[in-house]
Design an enzyme around this catalytic site. Structure first.
Site, PDB file in Angstrom:
ATOM      1  N   LYS A   8     -16.923  42.835 -49.789  1.00 50.03           N
ATOM      2  CA  LYS A   8     -17.155  43.172 -48.385  1.00 50.03           C
ATOM      3  C   LYS A   8     -17.769  44.563 -48.297  1.00 50.03           C
ATOM      4  CE  LYS A   8     -16.189  45.046 -44.291  1.00 50.03           C
ATOM      5  NZ  LYS A   8     -15.826  46.408 -43.855  1.00 50.03           N
ATOM      6  N   GLY A  11     -20.505  48.287 -42.601  1.00 51.38           N
ATOM      7  CA  GLY A  11     -21.777  48.768 -42.057  1.00 51.38           C
ATOM      8  C   GLY A  11     -22.034  50.223 -42.354  1.00 51.38           C
ATOM      9  N   GLY A  42     -21.450  47.801 -37.949  1.00 46.98           N
ATOM     10  CA  GLY A  42     -20.994  48.553 -36.775  1.00 46.98           C
ATOM     11  C   GLY A  42     -21.899  49.683 -36.307  1.00 46.98           C
ATOM     12  N   ASP A 160     -14.016  42.536 -42.141  1.00 45.37           N
ATOM     13  CA  ASP A 160     -12.870  42.525 -43.066  1.00 45.37           C
ATOM     14  C   ASP A 160     -12.146  41.183 -42.990  1.00 45.37           C
ATOM     15  OD1 ASP A 160     -13.304  45.145 -43.862  1.00 45.37           O
ATOM     16  OD2 ASP A 160     -11.953  45.996 -42.364  1.00 45.37           O
ATOM     17  N   LYS A 215      -8.883  49.940 -43.772  1.00 44.36           N
ATOM     18  CA  LYS A 215      -9.394  49.275 -44.982  1.00 44.36           C
ATOM     19  C   LYS A 215      -8.244  48.737 -45.829  1.00 44.36           C
ATOM     20  CE  LYS A 215     -13.783  51.760 -45.484  1.00 44.36           C
ATOM     21  NZ  LYS A 215     -13.719  52.775 -44.435  1.00 44.36           N
TER      22      LYS A 215
END
Length: 257
Positions: A8, A11, A42, A160, A215
Site C-alpha cells: 500500500k 498518496g 489524498g 489502507d 498507519k
C-alpha cells in the site's frame, strides 16, 4: 503460485518513491513473488478540490464525499495517480496493469455512514479471482481504491482499508505499508519487530505519534488468520535486498492462531 505481497502506497509518498524502492520491487519480482499495489492520492485530491473550489471536510480522518467530491476523487485516483504509478513501474521494467476497484467488480462496497460521510464505502467483497488471473500472467495489478455497490453506485474507499481487504481476500503472505520513514522509530533507531501489544504500548508511551498512528492502526486491523504479519517500510530506501526485509514487522502474538 509464489509468495504474494500486497503493497500500500499512500498518496503522500508517491512523489517521493526512490529508485531504491523500485530496485526492491525488481528483486521481489525476479524471485517469483506476486506483487499487488494499492495506492492512495489524498494530497493530489486535496489540491484539485481546492483548484476547482469544491468544498471538502474530514470526519474522523475520512474525507466526507459528496457527489462533486466523488467526481474529483475518481478523476485523480483512477486517472492521474494510477497511471503515474503504472508508468513508473513500466519505466523500471515491471509489467503493471492499472485498474480501479470498479473494474470487473473488484471491490464491492457499501456506505460506512451515509449521513456523516456521504459516498465513503467499506469493502464488503473482493473479486479475488480477477487479481489471481492477472498475477498468473505475471502482471502487477495497481489498484485505485474506488468501489461500487450492486446497483453501480460508486464509493470512495480509504486506501489502507482497501489494501487490508485485498490482502485478506487473495490470502497474501505479506502486507507492506509504504511510508516516508524506514519503519517505527524509537530513539532514532528502527524497531525491527513488534507485537500488537507492544504497538499499543508504544502509542500510549508517545513513541508512536502523529501520522504514524493511523498507519499502525491500519496495519493492526489488517492482521488476520491468514495474514500474521504486516510491515511498515520506507519508499525512500531499499526495503528488500538479498532475501532480507528492512522496516518494522508487526506480528500477531505467538500462539494467537
Amino acid at each position: 503460485m509464489g509468495k504474494t505481497v500486497v503493497i500500500k502506497c499512500g498518496g503522500s509518498v508517491l512523489s517521493d518513491l526512490s529508485s531504491a524502492f523500485f530496485t526492491s520491487l525488481q528483486a521481489m519480482y525476479a524471485q517469483g513473488m506476486n506483487i499487488v499495489l494499492v495506492h492512495g492520492g489524498g494530497p493530489e485530491i486535496g489540491q484539485m478540490l481546492k483548484r476547482l473550489q469544491v468544498h471538502s471536510e474530514f470526519v474522523n480522518g475520512l474525507r466526507k464525499t459528496t457527489k462533486e467530491v466523488l467526481d474529483v476523487v475518481e478523476m485523480i485516483l483512477a486517472g492521474k495517480v494510477n497511471k503515474q504509478l503504472v508508468a513508473l513501474l513500466q519505466q523500471h521494467g515491471l509489467p503493471a496493469v492499472g485498474i480501479s476497484g470498479l473494474d470487473a467488480g473488484l471491490l464491492e462496497a457499501a456506505p460506512i455512514d451515509f449521513m456523516k460521510l456521504g459516498y465513503v464505502g467499506e469493502v464488503v467483497d473482493v473479486n479475488a479471482a480477477f487479481i489471481h488471473q492477472l498475477l498468473q500472467l505475471r502482471y502487477i495489478p495497481v489498484i485505485s481504491p474506488l468501489g461500487a455497490d450492486k446497483n453501480g453506485q460508486k464509493y470512495n474507499i480509504n486506501a489502507d482499508t482497501a489494501a487490508g481487504a485485498v490482502a485478506k481476500a487473495i490470502k497474501a503472505t505479506q502486507l507492506l505499508f509504504v511510508t516516508d520513514v524506514p519503519g517505527i522509530l524509537r530513539d532514532g533507531a528502527v524497531v525491527e519487530r513488534a507485537t500488537v501489544e507492544a504497538i499499543e504500548q508504544m502509542i500510549k508511551d508517545g513513541v508512536i505519534t502523529g501520522g504514524m498512528i493511523p498507519k499502525v492502526k491500519a496495519a493492526l486491523a489488517a492482521l488476520s488468520e491468514s495474514l500474521h504479519e504486516v510491515m511498515i517500510v520506507s519508499g525512500k530506501t531499499s526495503f528488500y535486498q538479498n532475501g532480507n526485509w528492512y522496516g518494522t514487522t508487526i506480528q500477531s502474538e505467538v500462539g494467537v492462531y
